[in-house]
Design a protein around this motif. Structure first.
Motif, short mmCIF file in Angstrom:
data_model
loop_
_atom_site.label_atom_id
_atom_site.label_comp_id
_atom_site.label_asym_id
_atom_site.label_seq_id
_atom_site.Cartn_x
_atom_site.Cartn_y
_atom_site.Cartn_z
N GLY A 237 0.79 -1.21 0.00
CA GLY A 237 0.00 0.00 0.00
C GLY A 237 0.83 1.27 0.00
N PRO A 238 0.15 2.42 -0.13
CA PRO A 238 0.84 3.72 -0.16
C PRO A 238 1.69 3.94 1.10
N GLY A 239 2.85 4.50 0.89
CA GLY A 239 3.75 4.81 1.99
C GLY A 239 4.77 3.74 2.29
N TRP A 240 4.52 2.53 1.85
CA TRP A 240 5.45 1.44 2.18
C TRP A 240 6.77 1.54 1.42
N ASP A 241 6.81 2.35 0.37
CA ASP A 241 8.09 2.58 -0.30
C ASP A 241 9.03 3.39 0.58
N LEU A 242 8.51 3.96 1.67
CA LEU A 242 9.33 4.77 2.58
C LEU A 242 9.94 3.96 3.72
N ALA A 243 9.51 2.72 3.88
CA ALA A 243 10.03 1.89 4.98
C ALA A 243 11.51 1.60 4.79
N HIS A 244 12.21 1.42 5.90
CA HIS A 244 13.61 1.01 5.84
C HIS A 244 13.69 -0.51 5.70
N VAL A 245 14.67 -0.98 4.96
CA VAL A 245 14.87 -2.42 4.76
C VAL A 245 15.83 -2.93 5.83
N ARG A 246 15.37 -3.91 6.61
CA ARG A 246 16.18 -4.42 7.71
C ARG A 246 17.33 -5.30 7.24
N GLY A 247 17.11 -6.04 6.18
CA GLY A 247 18.06 -7.08 5.81
C GLY A 247 18.60 -6.94 4.40
N SER A 248 18.48 -8.02 3.63
CA SER A 248 19.10 -8.10 2.31
C SER A 248 18.42 -7.18 1.30
N LYS A 249 19.23 -6.46 0.55
CA LYS A 249 18.70 -5.61 -0.51
C LYS A 249 18.42 -6.39 -1.80
N ASN A 288 22.63 -3.19 7.89
CA ASN A 288 24.03 -2.89 8.19
C ASN A 288 24.74 -4.20 8.51
N ARG A 289 25.81 -4.51 7.80
CA ARG A 289 26.49 -5.80 7.96
C ARG A 289 27.19 -5.94 9.31
N VAL A 290 27.43 -4.83 9.99
CA VAL A 290 28.09 -4.88 11.29
C VAL A 290 27.07 -4.95 12.41
N LEU A 291 26.14 -4.01 12.43
CA LEU A 291 25.16 -3.95 13.52
C LEU A 291 24.00 -4.93 13.32
N THR A 292 23.70 -5.29 12.08
CA THR A 292 22.62 -6.22 11.72
C THR A 292 21.38 -5.98 12.57
N ASN A 293 21.00 -6.95 13.39
CA ASN A 293 19.74 -6.90 14.13
C ASN A 293 19.74 -5.89 15.28
N GLN A 294 20.88 -5.30 15.57
CA GLN A 294 20.95 -4.36 16.71
C GLN A 294 20.17 -3.07 16.47
N TYR A 295 19.80 -2.81 15.21
CA TYR A 295 18.97 -1.64 14.94
C TYR A 295 17.52 -1.84 15.40
N THR A 296 17.14 -3.08 15.69
CA THR A 296 15.81 -3.32 16.26
C THR A 296 15.69 -2.57 17.58
#
Length: 523
Positions: A237-249, A288-296
């Motif tokens: 839906g609208p706005g989801w293009d603004l979400a940050h990607v947590r993992g693999s691009k 981020n390959r260093v912090l990975t899940n720590q951005y949660t």
């Protein structure tokens, strides 16, 4: 058709599901090739970025102890530590109940049964092949009254989290003879012109298209479409293009596209996804390959979340964290500017996990008073300082009123403690069901968060044998299997934390076994 190489089984995707499939097929006697879109230095799929937590049924601590490691790599736990652990069994009924509750009964019952019934065996297979599992003391337990009380049913994760899980899978696959190609995106499936069965895959490798024969067939395990802003906006839906990607691009819907060309049936919650409270200062397009899940940022049950208008917008204590964290990202994205602030007083701050909230991980906003904190938040986007103060005051008054009505209730972060804002004398329009404690003791702390998308829930329809189903005939597509985040129908709107990786291993192993079996029969 002429092929450049030939194998029994080709697996597309080098995450947990793909490697589980490849290794299982190889252990069953098949010649296997795994192709991965990402270069080696950026590989591992979403798996690399996870905490590598696995949800499985187990019969209590004694069931797990023989296979456990300490964080430093030592096998086994010292007895003095074992004596401090409180952990209840997690039964099949518990697992089914959690799936049904968080998906509101929408989960495909066949897939749910497959996940639950095979969850313990899947984890044991990883352990037997050398995976080092530890108890999730820092994520799933609180130290209360001299005991580590585990909560939420999910108690295991890999010692080195997702980085180690990927390294383990790669090492194990190569040990069993799996050929692994990185920087090799699959671009199309190859079918037999007479039978229409899948017999191979076209791969862009070494700057040209190469055709790889798969005598038994192809296993698609190349993830969802969460890294495609266009597909997110189209389906979520609208706005989801603004979400940050947590993992693999690299998870941009390639498996969906290839399977759709063959008429595969699309299945599941295409408007739904796994999305979390995520550091607003994180990269937008990939993890981020260093912090990975720590951005949660999953400490919200210990405090409150407000938007830039100074208002709360969710029940932070609705359920245990691993049953709400996958949906609260969506709620944050709905807020003005798609951001929010998590706020704690000194009592809540003391319980936050350092791996997510340390000063070298996130930007902590701190102040001795709430008024000073509000001034700082204004510089970060808070629009209504007066409403912010009113929100905190109303919240605190509701907490205290409830405590006066129910003096026997005690704060306990390891269980749903019933410490609420919703008393008979005073209540809030948006209540907090558990862990509601006044925010009044300085110093105060805040963190700015946004929505981080993990994976999408819409995927391909499969049989219990992981065979992709045709949308034209309703029958299986011969020679095509599916596993991992590309599978549709299991998760709807939400999921029980840790069940994604478990399902990846479960269905990956089923697909790998079935593909190897077909290879044997065709010889």
């Amino acid at each position: 058709m002429t092929f450049d190489e030939s194998y029994d089984v080709v697996v597309v995707g080098g995450g947990n599901a793909g490697f589980s499939a490849a290794t299982t097929a190889a252990q069953s006697g098949a010649r296997v090739c795994l192709v991965e879109k990402a270069p080696f230095e950026d590989a591992g799929g979403n798996t690399f970025y996870t905490a590598a937590a696995f949800r499985c049924c187990f019969d209590g601590l004694q069931d797990l102890l023989p296979n456990l490691f300490q964080v430093d790599g030592t096998k086994g736990l010292p007895q003095d530590l074992v004596d401090k652990i409180e952990m209840t069994p997690y039964t099949k009924a518990d697992f089914h109940g959690d799936i049904s509750r968080v998906t509101k009964g929408r989960a495909d019952p066949v897939l749910a049964n497959i996940l639950v019934d095979n969850s313990r065996e899947a984890v044991q297979w990883l352990m037997d092949n050398g995976a080092r599992f530890v108890l999730s003391f820092n994520r799933q337990a609180y130290f209360v009254d001299g005991k580590y009380r585990f909560w939420g049913g999910m108690v295991l994760n890999m010692a080195g989290q997702g980085k180690e899980l990927f390294e383990f899978h790669l090492k194990t696959a190569k040990k069993h003879g799996v050929t692994v190609y990185f920087s090799s995106p699959a671009v199309d499936l190859v079918t037999d012109p007479t039978t229409n069965e899948v017999i191979g895959v076209k791969v862009f490798k070494d700057r040209k298209i190469r055709s790889i024969h798969a005598r038994s067939g192809v296993i698609l395990a190349c993830g969802g479409f969460q890294a495609s802003p266009a597909l997110r906006a189209q389906y979520l839906g609208p706005g989801w293009d603004l979400a940050h990607v947590r993992g693999s691009k690299y998870n941009t819907g390639d498996g969906h596209a290839m399977a759709k060309k063959l008429g595969a049936r699309l299945e599941g919650n295409y408007s739904g996804c796994h999305s979390v409270a995520w550091d607003a200062n994180s990269p937008r397009a990939n993890g981020n390959r260093v912090l990975t899940n720590q951005y949660t940022k999953s400490g919200y049950p210990l405090g409150i979340m407000i938007n830039v208008d100074g208002r709360r917008f969710v029940d932070e204590g609705l359920d245990l964290r691993n049953f709400t964290y996958a949906v609260f990202g969506k709620e944050i994205l709905k807020q003005p500017q798609g951001i929010a602030f998590q706020i704690w007083d000194a009592n809540g701050s003391e319980l936050l996990r350092r791996e997510e909230y340390a000063d070298d991980v996130t930007t902590n906003l701190r102040a001795e008073t709430l008024d000073q904190l509000a001034d700082i938040l204004v510089t970060k986007g808070l629009k209504d300082k007066k409403r912010f103060h009113e929100t905190v005051t109303e919240f605190n008054e509701a907490c205290k009123s409830f405590q006066q009505e129910y003096p026997d209730k005690k704060f306990d972060p390891s269980v749903k403690d019933g410490m609420s804002t919703q008393g008979t004398e005073k209540s809030l329009d948006i209540g907090k069901t558990n862990w509601a404690m006044p925010i009044e003791r300085g110093p105060f702390q805040a963190v700015e968060v946004t929505c981080g998308i993990t994976f999408t829930f819409g995927g391909l329809a499969v049989t219990p044998a992981a065979e992709v189903v045709s949308g034209f005939t309703g029958d299986k597509i011969d020679g095509l299997w599916c596993a991992g985040e590309l599978l549709g129908g299991l998760f709807w709107d939400n999921y029980p934390g840790g069940s994604g990786l478990t399902m990846g291993t479960v269905m990956g192993r089923i697909a790998g076994s079935e593909a190897a079996k077909r290879a044997t029969l065709s010889k």
